[in-house]
Motif scaffolding. Structure first.
Motif, PDB file in Angstrom:
ATOM      1  N   LEU A  94       0.864  -1.178   0.000  1.00  0.00           N
ATOM      2  CA  LEU A  94       0.000   0.000   0.000  1.00  0.00           C
ATOM      3  C   LEU A  94       0.906   1.235   0.000  1.00  0.00           C
ATOM      4  O   LEU A  94       1.534   1.568   1.002  1.00  0.00           O
ATOM      5  CB  LEU A  94      -0.908  -0.022   1.236  1.00  0.00           C
ATOM      6  N   VAL A  95       0.976   1.902  -1.169  1.00  0.00           N
ATOM      7  CA  VAL A  95       1.978   2.951  -1.372  1.00  0.00           C
ATOM      8  C   VAL A  95       1.287   4.235  -1.824  1.00  0.00           C
ATOM      9  O   VAL A  95       1.558   4.769  -2.902  1.00  0.00           O
ATOM     10  CB  VAL A  95       3.036   2.514  -2.406  1.00  0.00           C
ATOM     11  N   VAL A  96       0.368   4.724  -1.012  1.00  0.00           N
ATOM     12  CA  VAL A  96      -0.281   6.009  -1.268  1.00  0.00           C
ATOM     13  C   VAL A  96       0.176   6.980  -0.186  1.00  0.00           C
ATOM     14  O   VAL A  96       0.699   6.563   0.849  1.00  0.00           O
ATOM     15  CB  VAL A  96      -1.824   5.881  -1.280  1.00  0.00           C
ATOM     16  N   VAL A 120       2.385  -1.572   4.528  1.00  0.00           N
ATOM     17  CA  VAL A 120       2.178  -0.133   4.389  1.00  0.00           C
ATOM     18  C   VAL A 120       3.527   0.535   4.130  1.00  0.00           C
ATOM     19  O   VAL A 120       4.492   0.317   4.866  1.00  0.00           O
ATOM     20  CB  VAL A 120       1.540   0.460   5.654  1.00  0.00           C
ATOM     21  N   CYS A 121       3.567   1.356   3.086  1.00  0.00           N
ATOM     22  CA  CYS A 121       4.817   2.020   2.702  1.00  0.00           C
ATOM     23  C   CYS A 121       4.746   3.531   2.881  1.00  0.00           C
ATOM     24  O   CYS A 121       5.635   4.255   2.413  1.00  0.00           O
ATOM     25  CB  CYS A 121       5.170   1.664   1.264  1.00  0.00           C
ATOM     26  N   ALA A 122       3.689   4.025   3.512  1.00  0.00           N
ATOM     27  CA  ALA A 122       3.562   5.450   3.824  1.00  0.00           C
ATOM     28  C   ALA A 122       4.097   5.710   5.225  1.00  0.00           C
ATOM     29  O   ALA A 122       4.131   4.808   6.066  1.00  0.00           O
ATOM     30  CB  ALA A 122       2.106   5.882   3.728  1.00  0.00           C
ATOM     31  N   THR A 129      -6.411  11.020  15.069  1.00  0.00           N
ATOM     32  CA  THR A 129      -6.429   9.901  16.007  1.00  0.00           C
ATOM     33  C   THR A 129      -5.100   9.628  16.688  1.00  0.00           C
ATOM     34  O   THR A 129      -5.065   8.939  17.714  1.00  0.00           O
ATOM     35  CB  THR A 129      -6.842   8.609  15.270  1.00  0.00           C
ATOM     36  N   GLY A 130      -3.985  10.096  16.125  1.00  0.00           N
ATOM     37  CA  GLY A 130      -2.670   9.749  16.641  1.00  0.00           C
ATOM     38  C   GLY A 130      -2.239   8.342  16.286  1.00  0.00           C
ATOM     39  O   GLY A 130      -1.253   7.830  16.833  1.00  0.00           O
ATOM     40  N   LEU A 131      -2.951   7.705  15.336  1.00  0.00           N
ATOM     41  CA  LEU A 131      -2.621   6.330  14.954  1.00  0.00           C
ATOM     42  C   LEU A 131      -1.479   6.298  13.936  1.00  0.00           C
ATOM     43  O   LEU A 131      -1.357   7.184  13.086  1.00  0.00           O
ATOM     44  CB  LEU A 131      -3.841   5.641  14.344  1.00  0.00           C
ATOM     45  N   LEU A 132      -0.664   5.240  14.011  1.00  0.00           N
ATOM     46  CA  LEU A 132       0.335   4.972  12.996  1.00  0.00           C
ATOM     47  C   LEU A 132      -0.358   4.433  11.749  1.00  0.00           C
ATOM     48  O   LEU A 132      -1.508   3.992  11.788  1.00  0.00           O
ATOM     49  CB  LEU A 132       1.355   3.967  13.515  1.00  0.00           C
ATOM     50  N   MET A 133       0.369   4.437  10.634  1.00  0.00           N
ATOM     51  CA  MET A 133      -0.231   4.014   9.367  1.00  0.00           C
ATOM     52  C   MET A 133      -0.712   2.566   9.417  1.00  0.00           C
ATOM     53  O   MET A 133      -1.795   2.236   8.922  1.00  0.00           O
ATOM     54  CB  MET A 133       0.774   4.194   8.224  1.00  0.00           C
TER      55      MET A 133
END
Length: 380
Positions: A94-96, A120-122, A129-133
């Motif tokens: 996932l590279v967006v 995940v590549c972002a 939310t403070g969430l990681l990708m």
């Protein structure tokens, strides 16, 4: 570690690559990763949101918008149809851009094959939310093993075959530890392996992702100081102290400090803070030279990940009571419109601290904001 009984040497394990890979995002990095994965014959479906780009890739084996000088591997098929790109995939990259991770993952939900792993590549932290990708993807796509790829890899050099390396992180459950050859991490690592590209495995998703998010902000700081005329001493100091900020935030979130000393931390930080090939560094340089943000990049609407990260990283750090003075300095300039010279002078005149945390010493700095002109006189 398994040992060969005859030689006493470590016994090499074998993992099987994924044969059908979907790469979601046909920007520079997505195109480069698709090219890398396809070099050994892996069937790669490359999704682009622009139909004309997909059509041109299929017709000419080149991406007309990104990496246009690279002849792409023949086993790449491009599409602007998300269902078609995902239909037969064994795994997904996932590279967006980071701001599009949630919406893209949500759009994938009805069409992604059940249970396949997602990398995940972002790089970044979600503002709201403070969430990681990876956590965003887990939220939107439950039932999938989610990992992250991060490291010092400029897309142009990766696609051109310059020797490069990155860290690939997945959470390892008991089944993965008992049978690592069949783990998503091992299989993805060998899928991406080429004579010029190698990955190192990690089970510390938090540490890997924090490195990727924070390094963008530190690169803007380095760029600002370079643009203002300062040289290598200044950049080295910002890189080193920025690394400490990375370690502190990663540890506060349950990551390991040692992860940040690897490719996804200091490796990516050093690269991004050393070249204007990085948009983060380039933005900082232009602003350090006195350009308003709106005038940077010749007024073009260029997305700079560190710009949003400066706020989301410091928001998260404030909630966790983690001091991040360099990131706060960049935030003050980008978000609050503070002047570069005065804001960096404030950072340089903060209380004197001990470097080993165990010493726990702090002394007042003898200077004050009266030193601000020193940061405004462009010494080079």
């Amino acid at each position: 570690m398994k040992i060969d009984r005859m030689s006493g040497d470590p016994l090499l394990r074998s993992a099987y690559p994924y044969r059908r890979l979907a790469v979601i995002g046909a920007g520079a990095y997505g195109t480069a990763l698709a090219h890398v994965a396809a070099q050994d014959g892996t069937q790669v479906s490359l999704w682009s949101r622009r139909a004309e780009i997909a059509e041109t890739i299929n017709r000419t084996a080149r991406n007309p918008r990104y990496l246009g000088e690279i002849d792409l591997a023949p086993s790449i098929t491009a599409s602007d149809d998300l269902m078609a790109a995902l239909r037969d995939a064994d795994a997904v990259l996932l590279v967006v851009p980071s701001h599009a991770i949630r919406s893209t993952a949500r759009a994938m939900r009805p069409v992604i094959p059940a249970g396949i792993p997602i990398v995940v590549c972002a790089k970044g932290i979600e503002a709201e939310t403070g969430l990681l990708m990876s956590q965003i993807v887990e939220d939107e796509l439950p039932g999938h093993s989610v990992g992250a790829l991060s490291g010092p890899t400029f897309a142009t050099e990766l696609a051109a075959g310059h020797p490069s390396a990155a860290t690939l992180a997945f959470s390892f459950d008991q089944a993965d530890r008992l049978d690592p050859e069949n783990s998503a991490a091992a299989r993805m690592a060998v899928t991406l392996a080429t004579p010029a590209f190698r990955t190192y495995l990690s089970d510390d998703l938090v540490g890997v992702e924090i490195g990727g998010a924070v390094k963008n902000v530190i690169a803007i700081a380095c760029g600002m100081m370079r643009g203002a005329g300062f040289a290598e001493n200044t950049r080295a100091a910002l890189i080193t102290r920025g690394l400490d900020e990375m370690k502190a935030l990663a540890e506060a979130l349950g990551g390991r400090r040692e992860t940040v000393t690897g490719l996804s931390g200091i490796g990516d930080l050093t690269l991004t803070c050393s070249s204007t090939t990085s948009r983060n560094m380039s933005l900082g340089v232009q602003m350090g030279q006195g350009l308003d943000r709106a005038a940077c990049f010749d007024g073009k609407p260029i997305i700079v990940e560190g710009e949003a990260n400066a706020t989301s990283v410091t928001d998260l750090a404030r909630k966790l009571s983690v001091p991040m003075p360099i990131c706060e300095t960049v935030r003050g300039i980008l978000k609050d419109g503070q002047p570069i010279a005065e804001t960096f002078a404030r950072f340089w005149s903060e209380p004197i601290e001990s470097e080993p945390r165990a010493m726990s010493l702090t002394f007042a700095h003898p200077t004050s904001l009266s030193t601000a002109p020193a940061f405004d006189k462009r010494p080079l």
